[in-house]
Each structure stands twice: as C-alpha cells, then as structure tokens.
Design an enzyme around this catalytic site. Structure first.
Site: not given
Ligand code: AMP
Length: 249
Positions: A42, A121, A160, A193, A204
């Site tokens: 993505k 989300r 990865r 990782r 996951r």
């Molecule tokens: P990402 O880079 O989108 O994987 O986001 C990293 C972390 O930020 C996630 O694991 C959440 O802890 C938090 N986060 C980002 N976007 C959201 C969202 N829309 N709702 C809840 N938590 C979020």
C-alpha cells in the site's frame, strides 16, 4: 506528467503550520481512501498514486510518528495517550483519531485532494469522515482496497529484511541488498523483524481481516469500494488502480 511531492506540513504538524502550495498546477482533486493489509504494498502504491494524481498522502500513522519525534515540544494529554497505544501496537481510540483528523479538516478540503491512508480504520471513523466531508460539501471518489492472497503476503513479508540503523527495507528475492545482510543505504545490519516471521504474519493478517471486514462492507454498501488485485509488480498494480479509477469517471 508527474507532480512534485506535496508539502504535508499542515497534515503532519497541524493547521498552525501551513503548507507551501506555490506553483501548484491545478488538477482535478481526487478524494480517495486506501485499504490494504500489511504487506500488500500500500505504501508504494500511495507514492505512485500521489505522483500521478497530485494528491497529498495523508497517513494518520505518519502524524503519530511525527508527534513522537516532536514529543519534547509538549503534547496534549490525548496525544500522549495515543502514542502509548501506538507503542503497545494497539489502535488509538476513535475519539482521539477523529479529533486529530478534524483539526486537519483543511487537508481534507485542500484543492489538491487527498489520499487517506490508515484512516478510517473502523466504521465509527468512516462515519465521522463522511460527516466531516459532508459538512464541506465533499464526497469520496473511491475506496481502493488492495487485495492479495494470504500466502503471497506471507511470502512478501517473511522475505523482508529491515536495517537496524536506518529502518530501510529490502527483500531477499524481490529487492535484495548488494551485499547479503548489509544495508545499501547506511551499511547497517539487516534483520528480520519479529512480526515479519511467517507465524506472526498470519496472526497479523487475521487480525487485520477481522477489523477491516466491517469497514469494507460499509464502503461496499455505499458503492465506493474498488477492489484492486495486488499481485504483480508495483507498476502493474498501479496501472490497474488507475484503470479502475478511470472507469469510475
Ligand atoms: P500505520 O502507520 O497506519 O500502521 O499506523 C501506526 C499506528 O498508529 C497504528 O498501529 C495505531 O496505533 C495508530 N493509528 C494510525 N491510524 C489509526 C487509526 N485510524 N485508528 C486507530 N489507530 C491508528
């Protein structure tokens, strides 16, 4: 013609830090949400789409990461709590994320359009987004849902390797470093990782499916969900997404 990368100051640091929009070529403003499990590519697709459409890449994860770096400048209690959730690998509560996006409403209504990544989300977040856009007289053009068979994702993620120092990522087959185990960019040590191990990847992915299924259903009912098969090279996937967007007009 490709567009220059957008200045995302207002998104990353809040509306008190306006973006520099000088010299921007006016284009149709696309309003798009991206969905896709970890490992579907993505992030790469977001970069390609932003370049082609001239939109900003609005990732909520990036806002939290920027806040973490700027922590010494004093955070609101809600943001401090949010970073705690993030560090524990949990989702941040809906109210906090929605409030953070609402503060950045100017980014959603920006003449460049947007590519939202990581938000919404949950269905509650999707409803809040709909309301915010509605208040500004806007609607989404599409929700691009990148789809890849679970075994393919496992193959991609378990190959990865991440640099301990600069966090750059490589792939043992698809993007190998020049010297095995050594980062091309900074010479740091490459490692796998913990959550990229096949067992963890499956856990996951299942968690992702469970949490995203209601969201995909929400957008499917709204007639906005566009499924993009995410197998093949990044360029092939990108061309597919552009074609699907074109078909929607
Ligand atoms: P990402 O880079 O989108 O994987 O986001 C990293 C972390 O930020 C996630 O694991 C959440 O802890 C938090 N986060 C980002 N976007 C959201 C969202 N829309 N709702 C809840 N938590 C979020």
């Amino acid at each position: 013609m490709t567009q220059p990368t957008r200045d995302r100051s207002a998104w990353l640091h809040g509306p008190q830090t306006p973006c520099n929009l000088e010299g921007l070529e006016k284009k149709r403003a696309y309003h798009i949400v991206l969905l896709g499990a970890p490992g579907v590519g993505k992030g790469t697709q977001a970069e390609l789409l932003c370049e082609a459409l001239g939109t900003c890449h609005l990732s909520t994860g990036d806002v939290f990461r920027a806040a973490k770096c700027a922590a010494s400048q004093g955070l609101t209690p809600a943001m401090e709590a949010a970073l705690g959730h993030m560090q524990r690998g949990e989702l941040v509560p809906d109210e906090t994320v929605i409030e953070m996006v609402r503060e950045r409403l100017g980014c959603l209504t920006c003449e460049c359009g947007f590519l939202l990544d990581g938000f919404p989300r949950t269905v509650a977040q999707a409803e809040a987004l709909e309301q915010m856009l509605g208040e500004a007289g806007l609607t989404l053009d599409a929700v691009l849902n990148y789809d890849l068979a679970i075994d393919k994702v496992v193959e991609r993620l378990s190959g990865r390797r991440t640099c301990r120092q600069c966090k750059s990522t490589f792939h043992v087959v698809m993007k190998p470093p020049a010297r095995e185990g050594v980062c091309d960019k900074c010479g740091g040590e490459l490692y796998q990782r913990e959550d990229d191990r096949p067992e963890s990847v499956r856990v996951r992915l299942e968690a992702y499916e469970r949490s995203t299924a209601p969201l995909a259903e929400f957008y499917s009912r709204a007639g906005l969900l566009v499924t993009v098969p995410a197998d093949g090279s990044p360029e092939e996937v990108f061309a597919r997404a552009m074609e699907l967007l074109k078909q929607r007009g």
